[in-house]
Enzyme design. Sequence first.
Site, PDB file in Angstrom:
ATOM      1  N   ARG A  29      40.009  29.792 -27.389  1.00 41.66           N
ATOM      2  CA  ARG A  29      38.822  29.508 -26.578  1.00 41.66           C
ATOM      3  C   ARG A  29      37.552  29.470 -27.434  1.00 41.66           C
ATOM      4  NH1 ARG A  29      35.509  27.932 -23.825  1.00 41.66           N
ATOM      5  NH2 ARG A  29      34.989  28.449 -21.668  1.00 41.66           N
ATOM      6  N   TYR A  46      34.881  24.972  -3.376  1.00 43.76           N
ATOM      7  CA  TYR A  46      34.132  24.703  -4.615  1.00 43.76           C
ATOM      8  C   TYR A  46      33.440  23.340  -4.545  1.00 43.76           C
ATOM      9  CZ  TYR A  46      36.330  28.757  -6.773  1.00 43.76           C
ATOM     10  OH  TYR A  46      36.732  30.038  -7.056  1.00 43.76           O
ATOM     11  N   ASP A  64      44.080  24.558 -14.103  1.00 42.68           N
ATOM     12  CA  ASP A  64      43.153  25.156 -13.134  1.00 42.68           C
ATOM     13  C   ASP A  64      43.293  24.435 -11.801  1.00 42.68           C
ATOM     14  OD1 ASP A  64      40.899  27.244 -13.085  1.00 42.68           O
ATOM     15  OD2 ASP A  64      40.117  25.583 -11.923  1.00 42.68           O
ATOM     16  N   ARG A  91      42.105  35.118 -20.419  1.00 44.72           N
ATOM     17  CA  ARG A  91      41.068  35.754 -21.239  1.00 44.72           C
ATOM     18  C   ARG A  91      41.340  37.170 -21.717  1.00 44.72           C
ATOM     19  NH1 ARG A  91      36.545  34.342 -16.965  1.00 44.72           N
ATOM     20  NH2 ARG A  91      38.414  34.591 -15.697  1.00 44.72           N
ATOM     21  N   ARG A 134      47.224  34.863 -13.397  1.00 44.44           N
ATOM     22  CA  ARG A 134      46.283  34.724 -14.515  1.00 44.44           C
ATOM     23  C   ARG A 134      46.817  35.349 -15.800  1.00 44.44           C
ATOM     24  NH1 ARG A 134      41.103  33.065 -13.681  1.00 44.44           N
ATOM     25  NH2 ARG A 134      40.899  31.901 -11.763  1.00 44.44           N
TER      26      ARG A 134
END
Length: 345
Positions: free
Chosen positions: A35, A147, A71, A26, A22
């Site tokens: 973003r 998911y 992703d 963020r 990652r």
Amino acid sequence: MSLYIDAAHCRPTSRAPIWIMRQAGRYLPEYRAFRDKYGFLDMIRTPEIATEITLQPIRRFGFDAAILFSDILTVANALGADLSFVEGKGPVIANPVRSLHDASQLVSTDIRLSLDYVSRAITLLKSELGATPLIGFAGAPFTVASYMVEGSSSRDLRTLKQFMYSAPDAMEELMDRLVRATADYLNMQIEAGVDSIQIFDTWAGLLSYPEFQEWVIRPIRALLNRLRNPAGVPITIFAKGTSAFWNDLTQLPIQVLGVDWQADIPALGQLINPGIALQGNLDPMMLYSPSDVLKKRVLRLLEPMANRPGYIFNLGHGILPDVNPDQVKLVVDTVKEYGYERVYS
Ligand code: 1CP
């Protein structure tokens, strides 16, 4: 050749290479600036933006490998999952798979067409990255299925387990489609030029051993059997919470075993086939500690691993979004300063 690729093939290196899961995301203000302007799915579907976000942590920290900004749920989306990312909640799938009928209604898509933006991003990245290798990736069938069945993140996979135990034929149908689509997706990435592949099985550790064999090992083996990998790009498996099952994992045709923060990585290094490299495993929350403590813990991981060719420094899971980037710089600098000369000379 690169430090990262050499270490992945267990060739001796002058120091441990470092990248972190990652790393494009963020915790970086330059990511958040993008973003604020774009939706997450728009960002991954626009090759120029995906390229820029992939490069941000390379420019800032000089990591030894880049990981494609995308992703794991792009494959679910290509199969017909109605995917969105909801602020504060993460991924949401509006049409979860709950029956054999649902699984058999999934789209038979040509991944090369539906995920063409990924191969375009890889082409752009290869021209920008120079000597830094590019890691491609996919979610393992089990984690992507979780998911697709749950419809969102779940702490215990309660809905998935009910589905898996009560409708194994539906689970098989879903997994079979995921194995084929994921293989097509990884073959496309290899052809587009990625230098290695990592398969993320984030939720595999929630399974009991028989289910782990059936829904993690068996589908990953089927997936790997379908890969066309003429140049032999190294394959990494990261399956969080599964270090007790190292024996099954290291019998897969892989080059690198990704290890979460709970495992004793030097001890694993003694147990596993010396031809398999290890990657990991600093606790991501260690980056909240004072810098002198952080530095000591990085050294504590490097020291025992210096004796074993085939070690890639990483966190034991993805970096957390509120980590201070200065702490990442400290980790990178500490790893880069710790040479192996004294061990190999
Ligand atoms: O809101 C935002 O800005 C989006 C946050 C975000 C980001 C930056 C998501 C949503 N995905 C990503 C990028 C991402 N995801 C990468 C990019 C490359 C890099 O590593 O820097 C990768 C490899 C992933 C892989 C991924 N997505 C995994 C496996 C790895 C892991 O961390 O366990 C999983 C489980 C996902 C699902 C997902 N996508 C996004 C979130 C917040 C989640 C996790 C949700 C959950 O915990 O269930």
